[in-house]
Design a protein around this motif. Structure first.
Motif, PDB file in Angstrom:
ATOM      1  N   VAL B 221     -65.863  28.861   3.842  1.00  0.00           N
ATOM      2  CA  VAL B 221     -65.125  29.511   2.763  1.00  0.00           C
ATOM      3  C   VAL B 221     -66.048  30.520   2.084  1.00  0.00           C
ATOM      4  CG1 VAL B 221     -64.111  29.152   0.470  1.00  0.00           C
ATOM      5  CG2 VAL B 221     -63.544  27.582   2.351  1.00  0.00           C
ATOM      6  N   VAL B 222     -65.529  31.731   1.891  1.00  0.00           N
ATOM      7  CA  VAL B 222     -66.296  32.764   1.188  1.00  0.00           C
ATOM      8  C   VAL B 222     -65.524  33.151  -0.073  1.00  0.00           C
ATOM      9  CG1 VAL B 222     -67.124  35.151   1.282  1.00  0.00           C
ATOM     10  CG2 VAL B 222     -67.399  33.651   3.270  1.00  0.00           C
ATOM     11  N   PRO B 223     -66.020  32.718  -1.246  1.00  0.00           N
ATOM     12  CA  PRO B 223     -65.278  33.032  -2.475  1.00  0.00           C
ATOM     13  C   PRO B 223     -65.511  34.460  -2.981  1.00  0.00           C
ATOM     14  CG  PRO B 223     -67.142  31.588  -2.955  1.00  0.00           C
ATOM     15  CD  PRO B 223     -67.138  31.809  -1.475  1.00  0.00           C
ATOM     16  N   GLN B 224     -66.599  35.091  -2.526  1.00  0.00           N
ATOM     17  CA  GLN B 224     -66.892  36.434  -3.025  1.00  0.00           C
ATOM     18  C   GLN B 224     -65.888  37.458  -2.503  1.00  0.00           C
ATOM     19  OE1 GLN B 224     -69.077  34.463  -1.522  1.00  0.00           O
ATOM     20  NE2 GLN B 224     -70.937  34.270  -2.753  1.00  0.00           N
ATOM     21  N   ARG B 225     -65.711  38.519  -3.286  1.00  0.00           N
ATOM     22  CA  ARG B 225     -64.859  39.640  -2.857  1.00  0.00           C
ATOM     23  C   ARG B 225     -65.693  40.912  -2.751  1.00  0.00           C
ATOM     24  NH1 ARG B 225     -59.516  39.561  -6.711  1.00  0.00           N
ATOM     25  NH2 ARG B 225     -58.608  37.616  -5.924  1.00  0.00           N
ATOM     26  N   GLY B 226     -65.026  42.008  -2.393  1.00  0.00           N
ATOM     27  CA  GLY B 226     -65.667  43.325  -2.410  1.00  0.00           C
ATOM     28  C   GLY B 226     -66.912  43.358  -1.549  1.00  0.00           C
ATOM     29  N   PRO B 227     -67.866  44.226  -1.910  1.00  0.00           N
ATOM     30  CA  PRO B 227     -69.070  44.404  -1.088  1.00  0.00           C
ATOM     31  C   PRO B 227     -69.830  43.100  -0.856  1.00  0.00           C
ATOM     32  CG  PRO B 227     -68.938  46.115  -2.764  1.00  0.00           C
ATOM     33  CD  PRO B 227     -67.825  45.170  -3.053  1.00  0.00           C
ATOM     34  N   GLU B 228     -69.840  42.243  -1.871  1.00  0.00           N
ATOM     35  CA  GLU B 228     -70.564  40.970  -1.753  1.00  0.00           C
ATOM     36  C   GLU B 228     -69.877  40.065  -0.718  1.00  0.00           C
ATOM     37  OE1 GLU B 228     -72.212  37.540  -4.779  1.00  0.00           O
ATOM     38  OE2 GLU B 228     -70.808  39.068  -5.540  1.00  0.00           O
ATOM     39  N   GLY B 229     -68.559  40.015  -0.793  1.00  0.00           N
ATOM     40  CA  GLY B 229     -67.803  39.211   0.172  1.00  0.00           C
ATOM     41  C   GLY B 229     -67.947  39.760   1.581  1.00  0.00           C
ATOM     42  N   ILE B 230     -67.929  41.082   1.694  1.00  0.00           N
ATOM     43  CA  ILE B 230     -68.082  41.729   3.004  1.00  0.00           C
ATOM     44  C   ILE B 230     -69.451  41.375   3.603  1.00  0.00           C
ATOM     45  CG2 ILE B 230     -68.392  43.981   4.146  1.00  0.00           C
ATOM     46  CD1 ILE B 230     -66.196  45.053   2.188  1.00  0.00           C
ATOM     47  N   ALA B 231     -70.488  41.504   2.782  1.00  0.00           N
ATOM     48  CA  ALA B 231     -71.838  41.206   3.256  1.00  0.00           C
ATOM     49  C   ALA B 231     -71.941  39.756   3.718  1.00  0.00           C
ATOM     50  CB  ALA B 231     -72.864  41.497   2.153  1.00  0.00           C
ATOM     51  N   GLN B 232     -71.300  38.878   2.960  1.00  0.00           N
ATOM     52  CA  GLN B 232     -71.343  37.452   3.271  1.00  0.00           C
ATOM     53  C   GLN B 232     -70.685  37.172   4.637  1.00  0.00           C
ATOM     54  OE1 GLN B 232     -72.637  35.545   0.829  1.00  0.00           O
ATOM     55  NE2 GLN B 232     -72.317  33.492   1.699  1.00  0.00           N
ATOM     56  N   VAL B 233     -69.517  37.743   4.851  1.00  0.00           N
ATOM     57  CA  VAL B 233     -68.808  37.486   6.113  1.00  0.00           C
ATOM     58  C   VAL B 233     -69.552  38.142   7.272  1.00  0.00           C
ATOM     59  CG1 VAL B 233     -66.676  37.868   7.411  1.00  0.00           C
ATOM     60  CG2 VAL B 233     -66.561  37.201   5.011  1.00  0.00           C
ATOM     61  N   HIS B 250     -52.675  43.812  -1.031  1.00  0.00           N
ATOM     62  CA  HIS B 250     -53.230  44.812  -1.939  1.00  0.00           C
ATOM     63  C   HIS B 250     -54.304  45.624  -1.230  1.00  0.00           C
ATOM     64  CE1 HIS B 250     -50.991  43.654  -5.433  1.00  0.00           C
ATOM     65  NE2 HIS B 250     -51.319  42.378  -5.243  1.00  0.00           N
ATOM     66  N   ARG B 251     -54.511  46.840  -1.712  1.00  0.00           N
ATOM     67  CA  ARG B 251     -55.445  47.744  -1.071  1.00  0.00           C
ATOM     68  C   ARG B 251     -56.867  47.180  -0.962  1.00  0.00           C
ATOM     69  NH1 ARG B 251     -56.628  53.263  -0.417  1.00  0.00           N
ATOM     70  NH2 ARG B 251     -58.766  53.167   0.371  1.00  0.00           N
ATOM     71  N   PRO B 252     -57.397  46.511  -2.005  1.00  0.00           N
ATOM     72  CA  PRO B 252     -58.754  45.963  -1.849  1.00  0.00           C
ATOM     73  C   PRO B 252     -58.847  44.973  -0.681  1.00  0.00           C
ATOM     74  CG  PRO B 252     -58.131  45.971  -4.159  1.00  0.00           C
ATOM     75  CD  PRO B 252     -56.891  46.328  -3.389  1.00  0.00           C
ATOM     76  N   ALA B 253     -57.756  44.274  -0.388  1.00  0.00           N
ATOM     77  CA  ALA B 253     -57.781  43.333   0.743  1.00  0.00           C
ATOM     78  C   ALA B 253     -57.875  44.108   2.057  1.00  0.00           C
ATOM     79  CB  ALA B 253     -56.538  42.448   0.725  1.00  0.00           C
ATOM     80  N   TYR B 254     -57.199  45.241   2.134  1.00  0.00           N
ATOM     81  CA  TYR B 254     -57.312  46.077   3.336  1.00  0.00           C
ATOM     82  C   TYR B 254     -58.747  46.596   3.483  1.00  0.00           C
ATOM     83  CZ  TYR B 254     -56.940  49.954   6.574  1.00  0.00           C
ATOM     84  OH  TYR B 254     -57.152  50.802   7.635  1.00  0.00           O
ATOM     85  N   ASP B 255     -59.291  47.080   2.368  1.00  0.00           N
ATOM     86  CA  ASP B 255     -60.660  47.605   2.425  1.00  0.00           C
ATOM     87  C   ASP B 255     -61.640  46.506   2.844  1.00  0.00           C
ATOM     88  OD1 ASP B 255     -59.708  50.074   1.636  1.00  0.00           O
ATOM     89  OD2 ASP B 255     -60.111  49.724  -0.487  1.00  0.00           O
ATOM     90  N   GLN B 256     -61.381  45.305   2.358  1.00  0.00           N
ATOM     91  CA  GLN B 256     -62.210  44.166   2.739  1.00  0.00           C
ATOM     92  C   GLN B 256     -62.093  43.901   4.241  1.00  0.00           C
ATOM     93  OE1 GLN B 256     -62.515  41.511  -0.566  1.00  0.00           O
ATOM     94  NE2 GLN B 256     -62.110  39.766   0.769  1.00  0.00           N
ATOM     95  N   ALA B 257     -60.873  43.988   4.750  1.00  0.00           N
ATOM     96  CA  ALA B 257     -60.651  43.776   6.188  1.00  0.00           C
ATOM     97  C   ALA B 257     -61.439  44.798   7.005  1.00  0.00           C
ATOM     98  CB  ALA B 257     -59.160  43.866   6.504  1.00  0.00           C
ATOM     99  N   VAL B 258     -61.374  46.055   6.590  1.00  0.00           N
ATOM    100  CA  VAL B 258     -62.108  47.106   7.311  1.00  0.00           C
ATOM    101  C   VAL B 258     -63.612  46.837   7.233  1.00  0.00           C
ATOM    102  CG1 VAL B 258     -62.659  49.572   7.331  1.00  0.00           C
ATOM    103  CG2 VAL B 258     -60.283  48.829   7.007  1.00  0.00           C
TER     104      VAL B 258
END
Lengths: 349, 349
Positions: B221-233, B250-258
């Motif tokens: 489980v990765v609770p972080q979002r945004g750049p921190e969540g991306i780095a973690q995954v 939502h758009r931030p979720a798409y950006d996170q996916a990318v």
């Protein structure tokens, strides 16, 4: 030696540069037999800001190995080789998976990090030569022009058209629409036909090109663009094309793809996008469950598969070349492709 | 009868409306046993402009057939049915291909053209009843709550999570990242596990939900979002996740996916996009050959396949429901889901 540099929009020059040399033990030095100008070279030709240093050009070439580094095992001096438009180590996860354009160590020609020059030149230093180059036995610099032209398409445009069709999921009986009558679009037609597509609609308005497209397998040609072209393809296909191969890269071509794709269908892009944001929301891709795929073709993964039909003359993808120039005339090649008096220009150094 | 209407952002009311009646010979009338509030209902709950007429709400329900039109052949009064969130004729090209959300004649609940009301009501008129509804023998309105809750997930959220995983190409041994710990995200986890995924990273920050995600099969489980969540995954997956299931919209979720997808990988979206334009160009999707897919799930195509494990109790997707309210309390259900004190609320008319 002579090599091609771009110094800003419209400013192509052939200049004297030092001969390349082996720098790494995995390098090879290749004397260029044929290079060419790519549709994607026209993007910086239109938009590059003026630069004193310039940037070396060309990412498609075939040639003869002149020298290899100490670690090169699959090539030796005298081998005739095809150079894919991406440099790839051949060993990383992505190379092993056939996605050499995402190679962990590789890159592209004219790459600052790798210190490589472009292919529109007399000779090129090739890093990771074992992973990058494909040797073609039985061919040499004296092979006839038509055969060389077809071999040259394997460095980019044929593999790119093939990638579009493969990623689009073209198979026996498919209905496919190809957007763009440039070399890649025409070779996407050839590829779709080779993969068994039953109907191939080619969207393009240059009759010389679309005529070649028909010879390559297009069953219908739609010269209209925009809403009119969309309406035409939707009517021809009874509500949209299940597979759309986008071989242009400009935003209107993407919008056209979205307009003509059938619900549940696939848009496979191989034209280098000249836009970053575009519609992908509820009304465009989401509601009709459209899949968007594609990217730079890992042509290295396709060459061995596509080579036999080129070597035995079954296929002649080299027909997309309609002009050959000497290296010093490369600026004329850019101009001719830009004003569409040439489809694709080969360069004989 | 009582039915739920939305009159603008935050303004949910349960009002008296006329009982629905059979209008077309292919209709069925269904008495609702359970309905529920969807994460996607929160989008208009946040943003709908004030309206005097309002719009009826609810697109997920199970119930008992009360009456059928003259042309209905597969259902009769007394049958227990699951209603998918899309109405589908069952006969057109898209229905036959299992893409019922693109049905040529169908539509969605609360559809002006089809004249249908929503499912957060006592009863619903169902057009194209043979094509739309799935009868479930051996179940009735008196079946226990847990079983009913699991059956209710087949009208949307379980089928939607399944669609995400299927379109993402999840298979034996896959590494998958799921964005979103709502009901669809959690059931995307369950679906990925069911399809054999070996590693399932769940991005979500509500521990009650992510704990259920772990029970459903999430391995990390990765609770972080945004750049921190991306780095973690990216770190967890050694350079990006080959498959990303985006269950937010939502758009931030798409950006996170990318940000977290691996070169050559797939982003499968099932969260209804709350944006139209987004990055898909060279630097985002094109260079790494990312495939973007997904859309509204044709749950009608999946129900028969998913039903047995629900009926025999092997799987309990209904665990995503953590509250049940009476119909007149539906406004509280919206509020509770909106402030995240409830994960998913069932409605017992």
């Amino acid at each position: 030696m002579r090599a091609t540099y771009l110094y800003g929009a419209g400013d192509v020059r052939v200049i004297d540069v030092p001969e390349p040399t082996i720098k790494q033990p995995a390098d090879a030095l290749v004397r260029v037999v044929r290079a060419c100008v790519c549709g994607s070279d026209l993007h910086p030709y239109h938009s590059m800001p003026a630069s004193d240093a310039g940037t070396s050009m060309g990412h498609e070439f075939i040639g003869v190995v002149e020298e290899v580094g100490a670690e090169v095992t699959t090539l030796r001096a005298g081998d005739f080789v095809i150079a894919p438009f991406a440099i790839s180590c051949g060993r990383c996860e992505f190379c092993r998976a056939g996605l050499q354009t995402s190679c962990a160590l590789g890159g592209f020609w004219n790459d600052a990090g790798l210190g490589t020059g472009g292919g529109q030149a007399e000779a090129v230093r090739v890093p990771f030569a074992d992973g990058t180059l494909v040797a073609v036995p039985g061919v040499d610099a004296g092979t006839d022009d038509a055969r060389l032209a077809s071999l040259l398409t394997l460095s980019d445009v044929y593999g790119t058209g093939w990638h579009a069709a493969v990623r689009g999921g073209v198979t026996e009986g498919s209905t496919v629409t190809v957007i763009g009558d440039g070399a890649v679009g025409l070779l996407a037609v050839l590829s779709a036909a080779r993969l068994g597509a039953e109907r191939i609609v080619l969207m393009g308005r240059h009759q010389v090109r679309t005529d070649l497209g028909r010879e390559f397998g297009a069953t219908e040609v739609v010269p209209q663009r925009g809403p009119e072209g969309i309406a035409q393809v939707r009517e021809l296909t009874g509500g949209g094309s299940p597979i759309v191969l986008e071989a242009v890269g400009h935003r209107p071509a993407y919008d056209q793809a979205v307009g003509i794709v059938r619900p549940g269908g696939v848009i496979s892009r191989v034209g280098v996008p000249q836009y970053e944001e575009a519609p992908i929301g509820f009304g465009s891709l989401f509601l009709p469950n459209i899949t968007l795929t594609g990217g730079p073709a890992p042509v290295r993964a396709y060459i061995e598969q596509l080579l036999p039909a080129v070597l035995d003359g079954t296929l002649n993808p080299g027909r997309v070349f309609d002009r050959t120039v000497a290296l010093d005339d490369v600026p004329k090649a850019y101009a001719a492709m830009d004003d569409r008096t040439a489809l694709k220009v080969a360069v004989r150094p």
